[in-house]
Design a protein around this motif. Structure first.
Motif, PDB file in Angstrom:
ATOM      1  N   UNK A  41     -33.937   4.884  36.148  1.00 12.92           N
ATOM      2  CA  UNK A  41     -33.254   4.434  34.442  1.00 12.92           C
ATOM      3  C   UNK A  41     -32.931   6.050  33.900  1.00 12.92           C
ATOM      4  N   UNK A  42     -31.734   6.220  33.538  1.00 10.97           N
ATOM      5  CA  UNK A  42     -31.521   7.409  32.754  1.00 10.97           C
ATOM      6  C   UNK A  42     -31.245   7.174  31.172  1.00 10.97           C
ATOM      7  N   UNK A  46     -43.215   2.096  28.732  1.00  6.93           N
ATOM      8  CA  UNK A  46     -43.157   0.620  28.915  1.00  6.93           C
ATOM      9  C   UNK A  46     -42.469   0.152  30.275  1.00  6.93           C
ATOM     10  N   UNK A  47     -42.170   0.985  31.150  1.00  6.74           N
ATOM     11  CA  UNK A  47     -41.778   0.497  32.630  1.00  6.74           C
ATOM     12  C   UNK A  47     -42.373   1.494  33.510  1.00  6.74           C
ATOM     13  N   UNK A  48     -42.304   0.955  34.991  1.00  2.97           N
ATOM     14  CA  UNK A  48     -42.812   1.711  36.185  1.00  2.97           C
ATOM     15  C   UNK A  48     -41.641   2.420  36.757  1.00  2.97           C
ATOM     16  N   UNK A  49     -40.562   2.518  36.072  1.00  2.00           N
ATOM     17  CA  UNK A  49     -39.351   3.173  36.848  1.00  2.00           C
ATOM     18  C   UNK A  49     -39.540   4.567  36.601  1.00  2.00           C
ATOM     19  N   UNK A  50     -38.988   5.394  37.477  1.00  2.00           N
ATOM     20  CA  UNK A  50     -38.841   6.684  36.940  1.00  2.00           C
ATOM     21  C   UNK A  50     -37.684   6.841  35.860  1.00  2.00           C
ATOM     22  N   UNK A  51     -37.937   7.569  34.831  1.00  2.00           N
ATOM     23  CA  UNK A  51     -36.883   7.810  33.866  1.00  2.00           C
ATOM     24  C   UNK A  51     -36.484   9.150  33.822  1.00  2.00           C
ATOM     25  N   UNK A  52     -35.122   9.367  33.553  1.00  2.00           N
ATOM     26  CA  UNK A  52     -34.300  10.549  33.175  1.00  2.00           C
ATOM     27  C   UNK A  52     -34.257  10.801  31.867  1.00  2.00           C
ATOM     28  N   UNK A  53     -34.568  11.790  31.198  1.00  2.00           N
ATOM     29  CA  UNK A  53     -34.040  11.992  30.117  1.00  2.00           C
ATOM     30  C   UNK A  53     -32.948  12.869  29.554  1.00  2.00           C
ATOM     31  N   UNK A  54     -32.096  12.524  28.857  1.00  2.00           N
ATOM     32  CA  UNK A  54     -30.633  13.033  28.629  1.00  2.00           C
ATOM     33  C   UNK A  54     -30.342  13.355  27.462  1.00  2.00           C
TER      34      UNK A  54
END
Length: 340
Positions: free
Chosen positions: A174-175, A200-208
């Motif tokens: 998720x971005x 709140x998520x186990x997904x890798x997150x990309x900050x933009x």
């Protein structure tokens, strides 16, 4: 402090090594620019957005955005639309065209996208978001990722709920852009919502959003806990930003700006890549905006930038553009040596 060294996260079976990712930008992050940014250290480079209406893909613009021959890394293709079945069919077609990853756009604030209830407009309808994500994931034989904003407006920030929907649907990454749809690109990006999504998520997150220097990249990584940062406008005319961020995060030392000789060499390669990709006539036109960005960021004065653009823009042949670049940088090299 954010841990030193190379970061590794996964998108499905793909190991992504690095913390700086090139953002999808319509009319900018084409294949020549993506390839260039990867050579400069971009861990991933997402394609320009294509419509989910596959019957429109015969246009030259769409064909260029879908072309996979010549890609020098993982091919992540971004699609936009608002109808689940249509989005699923588009995802399958992208895979058939060579995509390794399908990225869903729910972050674009452009009116021509939002007026069709696509892009960030979808954040208003969480049920439809779920239906689209479920349909695309089910139809795709490759990992599916998602880009969103923090919400529809400052009173309706639902990024955390969207993140949980995405995780349950099988989205692999998720971005999050640190603005709402209503904010467009105005004001400063905020990162507290991105930090909440990471929690709140186990997904890798990309900050933009607003990441324009190695120091800002480190600040955002520390503040959000994101796996990586995504960079857009700051890379225009400055693909070296990726390697500068990578070096700063690994060593804590700030890399020097490229010498003008290196800028000239890179620009010449970039121009030739555009001519080869688009053909000479179209490549010459596309080259003008990229040339302007390089000049703005690397020539010593605004007067020099304006003079260079006045000379470059009327040129109609690749060899004329290449010759002018060589001449301009030869003129300015002594200035750089004196300053050093």
């Amino acid at each position: 402090m954010y841990p030193r060294g190379i970061n590794l996260f996964h998108i499905g079976p793909y190991a992504i090594e690095g913390r700086a990712v090139l953002a999808p930008m319509a009319g900018i992050s084409d294949q020549p620019f993506r390839n260039l940014c990867r050579t400069q250290g971009a861990a991933l480079a997402v394609s320009e957005m294509v419509t989910s209406q596959t019957h429109l893909w015969q246009s030259r613009k769409s064909q260029n955005r879908l072309k996979s021959d010549g890609e020098n890394g993982l091919r992540s293709v971004q699609i936009a639309g608002s109808e689940p079945t249509q989005m699923a069919e588009a995802a399958k077609a992208c895979v058939d065209a060579g995509a390794h990853i399908v990225d869903i756009n729910m972050g674009c604030p452009a009116k021509k996208v939002c007026n069709k209830a696509a892009g960030s407009a979808l954040l208003q309808d969480e049920g439809l978001v779920n239906d689209i994500l479920q349909a695309v994931v089910e139809a795709s034989l490759v990992p599916v990722t998602l880009k969103i904003r923090t919400g529809w407006d400052t009173n309706n920030k639902n990024a955390c709920r969207i993140a949980r929907i995405a995780q349950d649907a099988g989205i692999q990454l998720l971005t999050v852009h640190g603005r709402t749809r209503a904010c467009r690109f105005n004001g400063e990006a905020e990162y507290s919502t991105i930090a909440a999504v990471v929690t709140e998520t186990d997904l890798p997150v990309i900050a933009n959003g607003d990441i324009n220097s190695p120091e800002k990249a480190q600040q955002v990584l520390e503040q959000t806990g994101a796996a990586a940062v995504m960079i857009g406008r700051a890379t225009q005319g400055n693909p070296w930003l990726f390697q500068q961020i990578n070096a700063f995060l690994a060593t804590g030392e700030k890399a020097q700006q490229p010498h003008l000789a290196e800028v000239a060499q890179t620009l010449l390669k970039h121009l030739n890549a555009m001519y080869n990709f688009y053909g000479q006539e179209h490549g010459v036109r596309i080259a003008r905006k990229h040339f302007a960005w390089y000049m703005d960021k690397h020539l010593p004065t605004q007067e020099a930038v304006k003079a260079a653009r006045r000379q470059f823009n009327p040129l109609l042949l690749p060899q004329e553009q290449l010759k002018l670049v060589r001449t301009l940088f030869t003129e300015h090299l002594p200035l750089e040596e004196e300053a050093a």
